[in-house]
Design an enzyme around this catalytic site. Structure first.
Site, PDB file in Angstrom:
ATOM      1  N   ASP A   1     -24.230 -27.291  -4.485  1.00 29.84           N
ATOM      2  CA  ASP A   1     -23.835 -26.935  -4.640  1.00 29.84           C
ATOM      3  C   ASP A   1     -21.906 -27.651  -4.079  1.00 29.84           C
ATOM      4  OD1 ASP A   1     -23.024 -24.904  -6.700  1.00 29.84           O
ATOM      5  OD2 ASP A   1     -21.965 -24.015  -5.289  1.00 29.84           O
TER       6      ASP A   1
ATOM      7  N   HIS B   1     -25.845 -26.719  -9.845  1.00 26.24           N
ATOM      8  CA  HIS B   1     -24.378 -27.000  -9.846  1.00 26.24           C
ATOM      9  C   HIS B   1     -24.157 -28.354 -11.068  1.00 26.24           C
ATOM     10  CE1 HIS B   1     -20.188 -27.720  -9.556  1.00 26.24           C
ATOM     11  NE2 HIS B   1     -20.149 -28.391  -9.940  1.00 26.24           N
TER      12      HIS B   1
ATOM     13  N   ASP C   1     -19.950 -16.792  -7.721  1.00 25.10           N
ATOM     14  CA  ASP C   1     -19.640 -18.038  -7.520  1.00 25.10           C
ATOM     15  C   ASP C   1     -18.386 -17.855  -6.616  1.00 25.10           C
ATOM     16  OD1 ASP C   1     -19.030 -20.682  -6.589  1.00 25.10           O
ATOM     17  OD2 ASP C   1     -18.652 -20.955  -8.648  1.00 25.10           O
TER      18      ASP C   1
END
Lengths: 423, 311
Positions: free
Chosen positions: A152, A179, A305
């Site tokens: 990510d 991501h 997130d």
């Protein structure tokens, strides 16, 4: 120790229950769900007017521990989770050092068990050191307690490595969380490409940077038969690509963040660094598409997130400010707002916040079934309150929602039968 | 009217009346620059810091001369924009300067929004001398001043701006300024240099230079900075010059009495042929001259304007 929660509206999508009843907990496990339970409980909680739901599950946080404890640590991060009704979360591997080995994974899990206020399920890195070169030891990491793999924030550039990651992870029945971002198309941009960026004189990140990468990952999942979870979809194109992939039978799921279904790039005006994140806040058309994706089931989970950053990392010129905002304590009211606005039903919202994310990472949470571990959120859906950055449990206060009038909050969060947060 | 803004951060938040007031004030200062003794006591006792985080000759000199002709004490600081790398933040740098009690900080910085950032955090006045690719208000004002000088009223004029719009703060300020003053603004350049949403800012967008300048009253050519803009936007200066350079031939498409502006420094043979750069229609040096008067007006108004004379 027995706890009886009485007269709440139980919403348990995993068991298709939505009715006013009682929940009995014995020794940290749910032992009965029904009307007028009579039991000699040590503690009785009156939940009249409240929702009784599984504890919320957040598939996407950054706990910054080990290595960046000045931003957040496992204790403060899970405390923030509890305050937001979240009882289980995953944490991304971009710590210092990167969570690419059993030692770090074990550290995170044991620290959370000893001192945390929520269950922490680590996501380990796809590649060693998140360098995009060599696969992490996925088999051992799974055995150690990791629930998925992601680089990510530093997407894997090599198509070959990504292909092998899907194949190898699927050997162990593990998902790849991606991501999706083509860094060559981001090319130094700092906000969504569009009229606002043009006016502010900030270099834009075009939607095609996300869509091109999402497209590659879906095709690789299709090609390999592996399992893909697309993190934080923010564009109309990405939602469409996932929808089309699902229709073709690709094993793909995705999540959306509250900020991407609540705010547009207009929030950046005034060079507000608390509106800077990656992926960036997009156009109204994108926000509408994300909302439509939540409504029609294309999007499987709401995730934050949660990206804590120190004040000094945000109190700078926009172009050099760090990406990301904290989200654990604003996820629930912003999700309930979608219900208020008629975008999704209350049952859908709870499902997106509990049973569906649990399914994606294959954990035995997100359910109020008899025999399940008693992770429960008591939610007052009518409570009106002001969201204030300074009141956050998180160490970092980087949120664009400070001062917002919110409706709905967790008033009690129960972790394995034990109250970890009360409002 | 009177107009004494605390800061000049950009054109976007100014009204047409305020812009005209600034230009009228500049008119009254212009004459000072041609006197034998080019100095008036208006800003005596005021301290102006020119804080430049990016290289600049023209703008910094112009602000410095403007301050000195108004009798302010001017100090120039050329700071490295890599202060973040050195460990000092922009806020810390600026607070150190403010601790010495300047009245005005004139700042240029590579980050868009840097002047807005300082204005929120400091007590002294901030004048934006160019922030990233956001705004360059004094440039747009001196451009408007120059157009007004040659064309009278700006209302109804067609002004074509050509070049690397994506990387130009001059363009953004000019679009706001010219639109507020009633001009028709045309924008042209290769599509790699045209950011999205220009129409929303009130421009007509052309991808062909000849179409864009046909019938124009004013043509503003932007500087091409090939080394800075990377190699992906245009293949070569040669090709750029061929399709987006202004020369004697295509200049004929504009009105006979059209004027040619350029924020400088010019690249001869790239965006302007030497014959145009030296031709009768160019007003580039007028722009430079007017820049001093416009900046005198800005410093004067920010420092208190009419109140100064009452004291």
């Amino acid at each position: 120790m027995k706890t009886l929660i009485k007269n709440g509206r139980v919403i348990d999508p995993a068991n298709k229950i939505d009715s006013v009843c009682d929940v009995l907990i014995d020794s940290g496990v749910i032992t009965e769900v029904g009307v007028n339970i009579t039991a000699n409980a040590d503690e009785t909680i009156d939940a009249t007017g409240l929702l009784i739901t599984p504890g919320l599950i957040d598939l996407h946080t950054h706990l910054r521990d080990p290595g960046q404890e000045y931003k957040e640590d496992i204790i403060s991060g899970t405390r923030a989770a509890a305050a937001g009704g979240v009882t289980s979360l995953t944490c991304m591997p971009n710590t210092t050092p990167v969570n690419d080995c059993l030692a770090i994974t074990k550290y995170i899990i044991s620290r959370a068990k000893e001192e945390g206020s929520a269950n922490v399920f680590p996501i380990a890195s796809i590649s060693k050191g998140m360098k995009g070169e060599i696969l992490s030891e996925m088999g051992e990491l799974k055995a150690g307690g990791c629930v998925g793999f992601s680089d990510d924030g530093v997407p894997v550039v090599s198509g070959e490595l990504m292909r092998r990651a899907f194949e190898y992870a699927d050997t162990f029945d593990m998902p790849i969380l991606t991501h999706a971002e083509d860094l060559t198309l981001v090319a130094g941009g700092s906000m969504n490409d569009g009229p606002v960026a043009t006016e502010l004189g900030l270099k834009g990140i075009p939607w095609v940077a996300e869509d091109a990468a999402t497209s590659r990952e879906i095709m690789l999942a299709e090609f390999t038969g592996g399992r893909l979870h697309v993190c934080h979809v923010s564009t109309k194109g990405s939602v469409d690509l996932v929808r089309q992939g699902k229709a073709r039978g690709v094993r793909v799921t995705c999540e959306a963040t509250p900020h991407h279904f609540t705010l547009t790039d207009e929030a950046v005006r005034g060079y507000n660094t608390n509106a800077k994140m990656n992926p960036p806040l997009r156009s109204q058309e994108d926000v509408d598409a994300v909302r439509a994706g939540l409504a029609d089931g294309t999007i499987d989970a709401i995730a934050t997130d949660h990206a804590p950053h120190h004040y000094d990392e945000k109190n700078v010129e926009f172009a050099v400010a760090m990406n990301g905002i904290v989200g654990l304590e604003s996820m629930l009211p912003l999700s309930l707002n979608l219900v208020e606005e008629g975008v999704i039903t209350l049952n859908q919202a709870i499902s997106l916040l509990t049973s569906q994310p649990a399914q994606i990472i294959g954990i035995d949470r997100g359910t109020l079934g008899v025999g399940a571990i008693a992770d429960i959120a008591l939610i007052d859906p009518a409570l009106e309150w002001e969201f204030k950055a300074e009141n956050l449990q998180s160490k970092s206060k980087n949120t664009p929602f400070s001062g917002w009038k919110m409706k709905g909050a967790a008033v009690k969060t129960i972790l394995a039968g034990k109250t970890v947060y009360s409002r | 009217m009177s107009f004494n803004p605390k800061h000049i951060l950009g054109i976007k938040n100014l009204t047409a009346d305020e812009i005209n007031f600034i230009l009228d004030t500049a008119d009254s200062f212009k004459e000072i620059n041609t006197r034998q003794i080019k100095k008036v006591p208006t800003l005596r006792g005021k301290t102006i810091v020119n804080l430049f985080f990016e290289a600049s000759t023209r703008t910094r000199t112009s602000f410095e001369i403007a301050g000195k002709r108004l009798s302010a004490d001017t100090v120039n600081i050329s700071a490295s924009s890599s202060s973040v790398v050195k460990g000092e933040t922009l806020e810390d740098t600026a607070q150190n300067i403010e601790a010495m009690h300047p009245d005005i900080i004139v700042m240029r910085h590579s980050a868009s929004g840097a002047c807005d950032y300082l204005a929120e955090r400091l007590n002294c006045s901030i004048v934006n001398a160019g922030d990233g690719t956001h705004e360059h208000p004094s440039q747009a004002l001196l451009d408007a001043f120059t157009i007004r000088q040659h064309k009278g009223d700006i209302k109804g004029l067609t002004v074509t701006i050509a070049g690397d719009v994506a990387h130009s703060r001059v363009v953004r300020s000019n679009i706001h300024c010219l639109n507020k003053l009633g001009a028709n603004v045309r924008i042209t350049g290769p599509k790699t240099m045209l950011p999205p949403g220009l129409e929303k800012l009130g421009c007509e967008v052309f991808s062909n230079l000849n179409d864009a300048i046909t019938g124009a009253d004013c043509i503003m050519m932007l500087r091409i900075q090939h080394e800075r803009q990377g190699k992906t936007l245009i293949p070569s200066l040669r090709e750029y010059s061929r399709f987006f350079g202004l020369n004697d031939e295509n200049l004929k498409l504009a009105k006979k009495d059209a004027i040619v502006l350029h924020p400088g420094p010019i690249n001869r043979g790239v965006e302007l042929s030497s014959s145009v750069a030296d031709g009768k229609q160019n007003v580039i040096l007028d722009q430079v001259e007017n820049g001093v008067a416009v900046r005198m007006a800005l410093l004067y108004l920010v420092a208190g304007g009419e109140k100064l004379q009452d004291e």
